[in-house]
Write an enzyme that holds these catalytic residues in place. Sequence first.
Site: not given
Length: 405
Positions: A123, A200, A203, A226, A364
């Site tokens: 991303h 990261d 997700q 999220k 993104c």
Amino acid sequence: MSFDISNIRKDFPILNQKIYNRPLVYFDNAATTQRPQQVIDALTRTYSEYYGNIHRAAHYLADKATMAYEETREKAQKLINAETREQIVFTKGATESINLVAYSYGEAFMQEGDEIIVSEMEHHSNIVPWQLMAQRKKARIVMLPMDDDGRLLIEQLDALITKRTRIIAVGHVSNVLGTINPVKEIIEKAHTRGVHVLIDGAQAVPHLQIDVQELDADFYAFSAHKMYGPNGVGVLYGKRELLEQMPPYQGGGEMISEVSFAGTSYNELPYKFEAGTPNISGVIAFGAAIDYLQNIGLETVSRVETEILKYATAELNKIQGMKIYGTQIKKSGVISFNVEGVHFFDLGTMLDKFGIAVRTGHHCADPLMDHFGIQGTVRVSFAFYNTKEEVDLFIEALKKVIQMF
Ligand code: PMP
């Protein structure tokens, strides 16, 4: 808790509505999830019962708010199995968590000519902060490539790591392809060469049981919005010895120990990295979101979402001209696709008129789009509150839309 979908759906008031006279099907969970009543209530309760500025005041309201705020820190610590609560830094989201590391790690550890490895499927928020740092420190970014199935070519990692590599930045789960990356293996490879790793997890944390100690991650970043919590709240986990060596990212109240014009000393972890008044009510309500997720259990969440993913993938693959990007077995509930002859933007706009909320565009992730030579895709992304019946509504609508072109 046993998984009863009709009870679960009752917890999410926003899902139980019609738009354009059709039942809403919300398939944009990778962009942001919806909030259960328990989180909405926690927000309301904070504002109506115990709101005050945290840490500084000696009165009842501030004290109660401080306790609730710090309670969320412990919940987040337990959720990802961090060693101590001091290693949980509250930020405004995964983006800020990554920017914090790129800036402060850069200041502490990067020299001119050093290298950062960033994967091709990241991303933008796990690319651009490193580019900014690289410009400032005259460092170099090296790309870890992926193949056309959406698999990172980690066998190339040994050759990509050089004496100048300091840190690798990689997503745990791709927001476009759904690929669950072998981050433990990447971390192991990196550590044998003395290289740090930032994961990261934006997700991943909403869908998988994360254990930062088991992964041995140096940094792990994620966002509350999220994972059924408020927006404007995120977490940075870091190894204590690294966080301690890193300078503050922002200056202001709370992050200091003493201030004088001759010089300032900084507060302890995690407050060194939490300058100013944070999103107090948001963090408190995030605690309710963590409770909600853990009550269902992340194993159940993964199982339910994987079933929907498999069903939707099979149904989509029956459609002529269908191209799905990201076909790894180890995949989270995200499907990006294009249909031959129809622009993704038209598909998304028309699906909306059928009550189906999807995402369209580059998500993104421009380098990933460049890899496939495309401008964008349609993306559907699932949460545990989605159902196969909703997939049926989506597929039916998609077929009708395709016929229009
Ligand atoms: N990383 C990934 C993989 C994401 O999907 C996102 C959000 N789309 C982010 C980082 C950034 O998260 P936020 O906007 O909440 O800071």
